[in-house]
Design a protein around this motif. Sequence first.
Motif, PDB file in Angstrom:
ATOM      1  N   VAL A 400      32.415  52.876  40.023  1.00 37.88           N
ATOM      2  CA  VAL A 400      33.022  51.786  40.803  1.00 37.88           C
ATOM      3  C   VAL A 400      32.385  50.443  40.437  1.00 37.88           C
ATOM      4  O   VAL A 400      33.088  49.437  40.271  1.00 37.88           O
ATOM      5  N   ASN A 401      31.081  50.425  40.287  1.00 40.40           N
ATOM      6  CA  ASN A 401      30.386  49.176  39.972  1.00 40.40           C
ATOM      7  C   ASN A 401      30.659  48.730  38.537  1.00 40.40           C
ATOM      8  O   ASN A 401      30.943  47.556  38.277  1.00 40.40           O
ATOM      9  N   ASN A 402      30.550  49.649  37.595  1.00 41.30           N
ATOM     10  CA  ASN A 402      30.698  49.287  36.182  1.00 41.30           C
ATOM     11  C   ASN A 402      32.134  48.951  35.805  1.00 41.30           C
ATOM     12  O   ASN A 402      32.371  48.183  34.865  1.00 41.30           O
ATOM     13  N   SER A 403      33.101  49.524  36.517  1.00 40.55           N
ATOM     14  CA  SER A 403      34.506  49.261  36.193  1.00 40.55           C
ATOM     15  C   SER A 403      34.999  47.941  36.772  1.00 40.55           C
ATOM     16  O   SER A 403      36.015  47.396  36.320  1.00 40.55           O
ATOM     17  N   GLY A 404      34.299  47.417  37.789  1.00 38.34           N
ATOM     18  CA  GLY A 404      34.725  46.186  38.451  1.00 38.34           C
ATOM     19  C   GLY A 404      35.468  46.431  39.748  1.00 38.34           C
ATOM     20  O   GLY A 404      35.872  45.477  40.431  1.00 38.34           O
ATOM     21  N   MET A 405      35.643  47.704  40.134  1.00 38.06           N
ATOM     22  CA  MET A 405      36.371  48.014  41.359  1.00 38.06           C
ATOM     23  C   MET A 405      35.674  47.447  42.591  1.00 38.06           C
ATOM     24  O   MET A 405      36.330  46.952  43.516  1.00 38.06           O
ATOM     25  N   SER A 406      34.347  47.503  42.623  1.00 37.17           N
ATOM     26  CA  SER A 406      33.611  46.981  43.776  1.00 37.17           C
ATOM     27  C   SER A 406      33.776  45.469  43.887  1.00 37.17           C
ATOM     28  O   SER A 406      33.881  44.924  44.997  1.00 37.17           O
ATOM     29  N   ILE A 407      33.802  44.782  42.745  1.00 36.26           N
ATOM     30  CA  ILE A 407      33.992  43.324  42.749  1.00 36.26           C
ATOM     31  C   ILE A 407      35.387  42.970  43.245  1.00 36.26           C
ATOM     32  O   ILE A 407      35.576  41.977  43.962  1.00 36.26           O
ATOM     33  N   THR A 408      36.386  43.771  42.896  1.00 38.54           N
ATOM     34  CA  THR A 408      37.748  43.538  43.380  1.00 38.54           C
ATOM     35  C   THR A 408      37.788  43.551  44.903  1.00 38.54           C
ATOM     36  O   THR A 408      38.364  42.647  45.534  1.00 38.54           O
ATOM     37  N   MET A 409      37.181  44.561  45.501  1.00 37.13           N
ATOM     38  CA  MET A 409      37.168  44.652  46.963  1.00 37.13           C
ATOM     39  C   MET A 409      36.389  43.494  47.574  1.00 37.13           C
ATOM     40  O   MET A 409      36.785  42.945  48.612  1.00 37.13           O
ATOM     41  N   ALA A 410      35.318  43.105  46.938  1.00 37.02           N
ATOM     42  CA  ALA A 410      34.506  41.997  47.450  1.00 37.02           C
ATOM     43  C   ALA A 410      35.276  40.676  47.377  1.00 37.02           C
ATOM     44  O   ALA A 410      35.258  39.875  48.311  1.00 37.02           O
ATOM     45  N   LEU A 411      35.947  40.444  46.243  1.00 35.50           N
ATOM     46  CA  LEU A 411      36.717  39.210  46.079  1.00 35.50           C
ATOM     47  C   LEU A 411      37.854  39.121  47.086  1.00 35.50           C
ATOM     48  O   LEU A 411      38.184  38.039  47.585  1.00 35.50           O
ATOM     49  N   ALA A 412      38.465  40.257  47.398  1.00 34.97           N
ATOM     50  CA  ALA A 412      39.543  40.266  48.385  1.00 34.97           C
ATOM     51  C   ALA A 412      39.024  39.835  49.754  1.00 34.97           C
ATOM     52  O   ALA A 412      39.673  39.059  50.462  1.00 34.97           O
ATOM     53  N   LEU A 413      37.848  40.319  50.130  1.00 30.27           N
ATOM     54  CA  LEU A 413      37.261  39.908  51.409  1.00 30.27           C
ATOM     55  C   LEU A 413      36.863  38.436  51.389  1.00 30.27           C
ATOM     56  O   LEU A 413      36.963  37.739  52.399  1.00 30.27           O
TER      57      LEU A 413
END
Length: 535
Positions: A400-413
């Motif tokens: 999740v971290n290396n793919s950018g998925m966590s950043i996507t969720m963070a940016l949405a918030l």
Amino acid sequence: MKWTQITDPLHHLGLSALVAALPIAFIFWALIIRKMKGHTVCLLTALAGMLIAIIVYGMPVKLAVLSLADGALFGLFTICWIIMGVLFLYHLTVESGQFAIIRHFMASITTDKRLQALLIAFAFGSFLEGAAGFGAPVAITAAMLTGLGFEPLYAAGICLIANTAPVAFGSIGIPITVASQVSGLPEMAISQMVGKTLPLLSLLLPFYLVFITVGFKKTWEVWPAVLVAGSSFAIVQFVTANYISPMLPDVLSGLTSIICMIVLLKYWRPGPHAPQTASGYTSLQIVRAWSPFMIMTLLVILWGVPAIKDQLNTVGQLKATIAGLHNAILRADGSPLVIKPFTFSWLANAGTAMLFAAILSIPIIGADGAMAAKAFRLTIHQLKFPALTITSVMGFAYVVNNSGMSITMALALATTGTLFPFFSPILGWLGVFLTGSDTSSNALFCKLQYNSAVAIGVDPVVTVAANVSGGVTGKMISPQSIAIAATAVGLVGKESDIFRFTAKHSFIMLAIVCILTTLQAWLIHLFHIKHIFGL
């Protein structure tokens, strides 16, 4: 060849975040609705995370597999090592008969399970969190409560919820240190803001712990103990975090709460429900029985001293760069994603301190080689499925971290604008849910918290501290934490029961932190009363 992360693969941030969150939604569905076994859920979650990373985010299969392996290795050789040390020490005390003496000693202080829970899960657990962290406090206290006759589900759930109060300052303040390093804000400023949020939770937590297990009437019967446990802890936590150092709140608060509780119970009893009885053992026998845990506490504290830890790392540390993953991923802005080499600090790991404590305790408690061998066999047998759960969930977290998925969720918030202070603790909660660590959550999101706060005109200390404070409420439902608790109380395969026990309490406490953060952010911003908050 380098691969660049894509943070909005569907060209609609909300939709991309929704897809990225699907594996997390699956965890809730599988554990709460389907009541699936923890290791099965985490294996399927890791698979789902990899598929989304590869198909939706375009992550090369090789990088996804290597990221999964990197996280799995961390889980196996760092987290499971700690649990192994804890369980071996516990089983050794049981096999040698010393835990029976501990049980009788606790009954001599009080036979009331409500008060035993406050002493062990809340006060002693907080002390251990300050010294060790990373799952050790929950494993130790849950095992102790089960040994004292607590129903395993309640032992696990109580210890997970009790672990909320100390997590932000755990492991000698490492979460605060990392938040400072990532955000660029002073450690003490973050500590002070966290130290104005969490003491309120700490004050209420003893009442909450007793209330959710026995109801209001039976909680009111022990209100002096609840008040003493919570207020002594909260006051010391507030003073230490605001005026001394982020390294000491848990150790001092936990120790103070233990002492105050013991003094209170010397002069006060909760009516006829829990008569005080003599332990039937001499002082020497009691000290001998507790000696493994005393040695463990001393060694864990020594292991946490930076100078000693650095020296241990120079002597006993295995480090290897994962070929094909190191320097292979770029962030969306083109900067390299720093992927640290796989590191197994086997000598500096808190689990090693506990193994040493167990070995040193063998002659003291009258154990022998046969007892130690049996305790170790029981430990390894008990770890089989939890190890699978932990390696799977950590592998998923790394993908999740290396793919950018966590950043996507963070940016949405972060797009919530003026409402962001309310949502900022959710980022911390999400990070701890994914990784099981407030430290890791701060490393993931504190820079984003800082930038988002500056963009909307809010003091970034508030949102960075919110990441730390919000994170503590996610610890009790992190699959990693639940696996540790299930292992400690013998509920391997019943992780869904523990998850259902703690889930609603996680959301209640998260809501409290969200409200407090919003008030802090906009009171400071609108009325310019920074001096009241010590900023």
